[in-house]
Design an enzyme around this catalytic site. Structure first.
Site, PDB file in Angstrom:
ATOM      1  N   GLY A 265       0.837  -1.207   0.000  1.00  0.00           N
ATOM      2  CA  GLY A 265       0.000   0.000   0.000  1.00  0.00           C
ATOM      3  C   GLY A 265       0.859   1.240   0.000  1.00  0.00           C
ATOM      4  N   ASN A 266       0.275   2.375   0.311  1.00  0.00           N
ATOM      5  CA  ASN A 266       1.065   3.605   0.430  1.00  0.00           C
ATOM      6  C   ASN A 266       0.428   4.495   1.502  1.00  0.00           C
ATOM      7  OD1 ASN A 266      -0.861   5.509  -0.921  1.00  0.00           O
ATOM      8  ND2 ASN A 266      -0.536   4.058  -2.604  1.00  0.00           N
ATOM      9  N   HIS A 267       1.083   5.623   1.779  1.00  0.00           N
ATOM     10  CA  HIS A 267       0.669   6.454   2.919  1.00  0.00           C
ATOM     11  C   HIS A 267      -0.462   7.434   2.609  1.00  0.00           C
ATOM     12  CE1 HIS A 267       3.762   4.971   5.505  1.00  0.00           C
ATOM     13  NE2 HIS A 267       4.706   5.270   4.620  1.00  0.00           N
ATOM     14  N   SER A 268      -1.061   7.360   1.442  1.00  0.00           N
ATOM     15  CA  SER A 268      -2.134   8.316   1.123  1.00  0.00           C
ATOM     16  C   SER A 268      -3.272   8.179   2.131  1.00  0.00           C
ATOM     17  CB  SER A 268      -2.650   8.044  -0.288  1.00  0.00           C
ATOM     18  OG  SER A 268      -3.837   8.760  -0.489  1.00  0.00           O
TER      19      SER A 268
ATOM     20  N   ALA B 292      -3.735   7.763  -4.945  1.00  0.00           N
ATOM     21  CA  ALA B 292      -2.350   7.303  -5.101  1.00  0.00           C
ATOM     22  C   ALA B 292      -2.423   5.826  -5.500  1.00  0.00           C
ATOM     23  CB  ALA B 292      -1.595   7.480  -3.797  1.00  0.00           C
TER      24      ALA B 292
END
Ligand code: CTP
Length: 400
Positions: free
Chosen positions: A208-211, A276
């Site tokens: 995943g990512n930090h969005s 994102a």
């Protein structure tokens, strides 16, 4: 745009309450009907008689209307209004509004009102800068209210800084701009993507990512408040949309987001892609949990479909398409390349260099670059204010 509007002016106990008199006059001059609701503390700064005389309506400060047991119906009052303007809004009133307290008739009216609420904060610089106040203001924004900026300068305490309420004429100009924008997007169909995507590795793990999704949710709220019908396609997030005109579709992976977004785009007038999206996803998803073995684990990833590029290929002339770019180096050139490669009307370049901007923050610092090469650099501001800048730019394109 304020002609014929029924406005409740909510006045709380700040020295800036003296400006409420001018504010009432200006609103009445615009053709609005104004009723003033004020807290008891506000009486120390301006008399109800002044505001009643200027508004030509009785001022309300108590639940009880008179000794005979009649009461002021805050529910009726809330439903009567087309607009609630809290000016000045003290740190205390803001904190109570953010937390649903209603220990006076002004707060009970705010909770009952179904109309749009504007909040003009007024306080000393340290109170305004305090994280508690900033979180409360963010909460109020997220609830769908509009928080006006504060002015910078000399404060009643003698200190210099940010926290002064805008001047009455600035408040009225803000309302006029905001309400005229609202008519322009009435009935427009808007598509917004938000948040991260999660790409499954096995039943318990993902890439995943930090969005946080905040930018996309702020955009959806601004569009909806301005009359648009919004489809918000969101990756996993804890956020909640507020406005009734936002239809939310939850997705998890880049593939889900691609399918839902492409489908919705065909019926959209405007699309803003702030999600994102993962560029790569595991080639194979293990059905069972991958067990720990050996010192290294190699995952083979395959490219996901670029949603924005696909929309760019499908885009009709009458559709407005906006993308974001997150760059760490050669920012402007890379953003311009993306703008043309994905056939966008403009691109919003996120700066990762500024403290407090971008992923996981409530504020953002962006530049907007359009097809003519015009670049506008904005200051660090709340994501709701950034959303307003983006929507204003879209409006200019529609008008051109
Ligand atoms: N985007 C998308 N689908 C993808 C990847 C990105 O729709 N699979 C969109 C994002 O929502 C954003 C824009 O494309 O609006 C740019 O995203 P960004 O990650 O900055 O660029 P990429 O095109 O993915 O290129 P790179 O990661 O190499 O910079």
């Amino acid at each position: 745009m304020l002609k014929g509007k029924k406005i409740i002016l909510g006045v709380s106990g700040s020295i800036a309450a003296y400006k409420a008199a001018t504010l009432v006059r200006l609103l009445v001059k615009q053709g609005a009907t104004v009723k003033v609701v004020m807290t008891h503390d506000a009486h120390d700064f301006i008399t109800p008689l002044t505001l009643a005389t200027l508004s030509k309506n009785p001022v309300i400060s108590n639940f009880k209307a008179n000794a005979e047991g009649e009461w002021n119906n805050h529910v009726e009052l809330g439903l009567w209004a087309d607009m609630l303007l809290m000016a000045p809004a003290t740190a205390n009133t803001i904190a109570k509004m953010a937390n649903g307290l209603c220990d006076n008739i002004l707060l009970a009216t705010y909770l009952s009102a179904r109309c749009k609420t504007y909040i003009a904060p007024a306080m000393d610089l340290d109170m305004y800068a305090h994280p508690a106040t900033q979180i409360n203001l963010q909460k109020l924004n997220d609830f769908g209210n509009t928080v006006l900026p504060v002015a910078e300068g000399e404060l009643a305490s003698g200190l210099m800084g940010k926290g002064r309420m805008l001047e009455p004429d600035e408040i009225v100009t803000f309302l006029l701009n905001d309400t005229s924008i609202s008519l322009k997007l009435k009935g427009k169909k808007v598509l917004v993507t938000a948040g991260p995507t999660y790409e499954s590795i096995d039943p318990v793990r993902f890439i995943g990512n930090h969005s946080s999704g905040r930018m996309g949710f702020a955009l959806a709220e601004v569009f909806a408040r301005q009359g648009a019908i919004v489809t918000l396609i969101s990756g996993p997030t804890d956020l909640h949309q507020q406005h009734a005109n936002i239809k939310r579709i939850d997705v998890t992976s880049a593939e889900d987001m691609f399918n839902q977004t492409v489908k919705a785009f065909a019926k959209s007038d405007i699309a803003v892609m702030s999600a994102a999206v993962a560029d790569y996803t595991p080639e194979k998803v293990s059905i069972t949990k991958i067990k720990k073995s050996g010192d290294e684990l190699h995952l083979k990833l395959k490219k996901t479909k670029d949603i924005l590029a696909e929309l760019g290929r499908k885009k009709l002339k009458k559709q407005v398409l906006v993308g974001f770019a997150l760059e760490t180096d050669n920012e402007v050139n890379n953003a311009i390349k993306k703008l043309h490669a994905k056939n966008l009307d403009f691109i919003v370049l996120n700066s990762l260099r500024t403290k407090g901007a971008g992923f996981g923050h409530t504020t953002n610092k962006v530049s907007i670059i359009d097809r003519n090469g015009t670049q506008t650099n904005f200051n660090l501001k709340s994501k709701s204010e950034v959303a307003l800048d983006i929507v204003n730019k879209i409006m200019q394109i529609i008008d051109a």
